[in-house]
Structures are given as C-alpha cells and as structure tokens.
Scaffold this active site. Structure first.
Site, PDB file in Angstrom:
ATOM      1  N   CYS A  32       7.389  -3.325 -15.276  1.00 50.25           N
ATOM      2  CA  CYS A  32       6.656  -2.067 -15.095  1.00 50.25           C
ATOM      3  C   CYS A  32       7.544  -0.989 -14.461  1.00 50.25           C
ATOM      4  O   CYS A  32       8.601  -1.270 -13.902  1.00 50.25           O
ATOM      5  CB  CYS A  32       5.428  -2.307 -14.222  1.00 50.25           C
ATOM      6  SG  CYS A  32       4.201  -0.970 -14.328  1.00 50.25           S
ATOM      7  N   ASP A  92      -2.605  -7.607  -7.267  1.00 44.43           N
ATOM      8  CA  ASP A  92      -1.415  -7.009  -6.673  1.00 44.43           C
ATOM      9  C   ASP A  92      -1.569  -7.065  -5.159  1.00 44.43           C
ATOM     10  O   ASP A  92      -2.643  -7.396  -4.644  1.00 44.43           O
ATOM     11  CB  ASP A  92      -1.269  -5.560  -7.158  1.00 44.43           C
ATOM     12  CG  ASP A  92       0.161  -5.055  -7.093  1.00 44.43           C
ATOM     13  OD1 ASP A  92       0.953  -5.607  -6.314  1.00 44.43           O
ATOM     14  OD2 ASP A  92       0.488  -4.107  -7.828  1.00 44.43           O
TER      15      ASP A  92
END
Length: 228
Positions: free
Chosen positions: A22, A142
């Site tokens: 990412c 996360d």
C-alpha cells in the site's frame, strides 16, 4: 461503475497468503511490487497522508501495471464525489474504507470494498462487523486508532484476534508489518492477506525493492509453516 464482487484475490487458493503493498506513489515502485509477486497495490486518496496521490498520478500508475495485479483505492471518511471521481478516472478494482463509513455509504458505489478497523483500542467484534458490512469483500485489521488510516508502523496484539473465523469475512492483517515480523504475523493469525506500507519504505511514499522482496519472501516461507 459496476464491478464483480469476485476479484482476483477471491478466486485464488486460500492456502497462499495474499500480499498488498500500500501507499504506492510512483510507477517504478508499482512495477517492482508486481515483479516481486505482490497481488495488489494500494493507492491512497487521503489528502493529509504523505502517501496521497493525485488522480493523474494514480491513473498513470494503474495504466503501467501488468495483468493480474489488483488496484485498491484507500479512503478515510471521503465525500461520495471523491470516491466517484476515483472510480471514473482511476478505475480501481477495490475500494478500501478506513474511517467511520457506514455500510450504506460503502455499498452505494456498487463496487467490491474492504472495511478497515483499528485495533489500537481493542479488537472490534469481527462477527458483528461481518453482519453490518454484509457486502464487504473482506475486513482489515490495522493498528490505528479510530479515524486514522494506519501507516504508523505500530503493531497490535495478534493473539487477541479470534481464531474461530470460518464463518466471517476474509481477514486482512495490517499495522506495523515488516520483513522482520510478517512471518510471525502470518503464522500466528493465518490471515487471508497482509497489507504493508511503511514497513517496506525508505521514507514515506518511497518503497525499498529489497524490503519488498524480503517481505514477500517471509510471507511465502510462513505459508509453508505449520500454524502455531
């Protein structure tokens, strides 16, 4: 824009942990990630992020990618107009929402999406979130706090993640993953996929070829290891 709910990730064997790099900001890093075997790249559309890309930048990166590499557009409490602008211009394969977006907001775009949740203040109830986000393709855990988007390099207690997840959405693991700890993360959690950003960077937005290579190699080694 209409998109199938079955993406490249969903079609592949669950025995291989999927890998997303990412925070890609340039074509070189995108092509390096693809050449190393990444299944997807993430493009950030959050203005306060150091990894934010413009529509023009993102369009060029996506156009340069080889086949079979998925593109994920990351948002944090965006306006509907921003999401549609990204859909129309960049044409990502998947939308990823990191804020407090409701299921109704996420589904209005008629495209496969992932919903991210922060574990900084405790693991959210994955069963409940699967029932709320019934049309989400996957749930992502996360280390960030509410209304943050990750990329801080922090980890959380992986052992706190429920092990009985066979009836839930596919789980994606993020937050502080690096080439040095992703092996243990995969072996401990056995997620469907892992998502890394700062852990493979030279600096924010610039990826290291060597770190991406070592990260992907560690994941593949973990795939061959008996679960803890």
């Amino acid at each position: 824009i209409l998109s199938s709910n079955i993406s490249f990730w969903a079609k592949a064997s669950p025995l291989m942990t999927r890998i997303k790099i990412c925070g890609i900001t340039n074509i070189d890093n995108a092509l390096e990630a693809a050449s190393l075997g990444a299944d997807a790249i993430g493009l950030v559309f959050v203005s306060q992020s150091q990894r934010c890309v413009s529509l023009v930048q993102a369009q060029k990166i996506v156009a340069a990618l080889p086949p079979f590499v998925s593109t994920v557009a990351l948002f944090l409490n965006p306006t509907a107009s921003l999401v549609r602008a990204v859909q129309n211009t960049v044409r990502p394969d998947i939308l990823q929402f990191h804020g407090t977006e409701s299921a109704g907001f996420c589904t209005q775009f008629n495209q496969a999406y992932w919903k991210a949740f922060g574990a900084k203040q405790g693991i959210p109830c994955l069963t409940q979130q699967s029932q709320v986000h019934t049309r989400a393709q996957a749930l992502l855990l996360d280390a960030h706090a509410p209304n943050e988007m990750g990329g801080s390099g922090e980890v959380f207690d992986w052992k706190a993640i429920p092990t009985e997840r066979h009836l839930l959405k596919p789980l994606l693991l993020a937050g502080g993953l690096t080439p040095n700890n992703v092996y243990r993360g995969v072996v401990t959690v056995r997620p469907y996929g892992v998502d890394v950003s700062s852990g493979v960077e030279v600096r924010a937005g610039l990826k290291s070829y060597a770190k991406m290579r070592d990260f992907i190699q560690a994941v593949r080694e973990a795939d061959q290891t008996t679960p803890l």
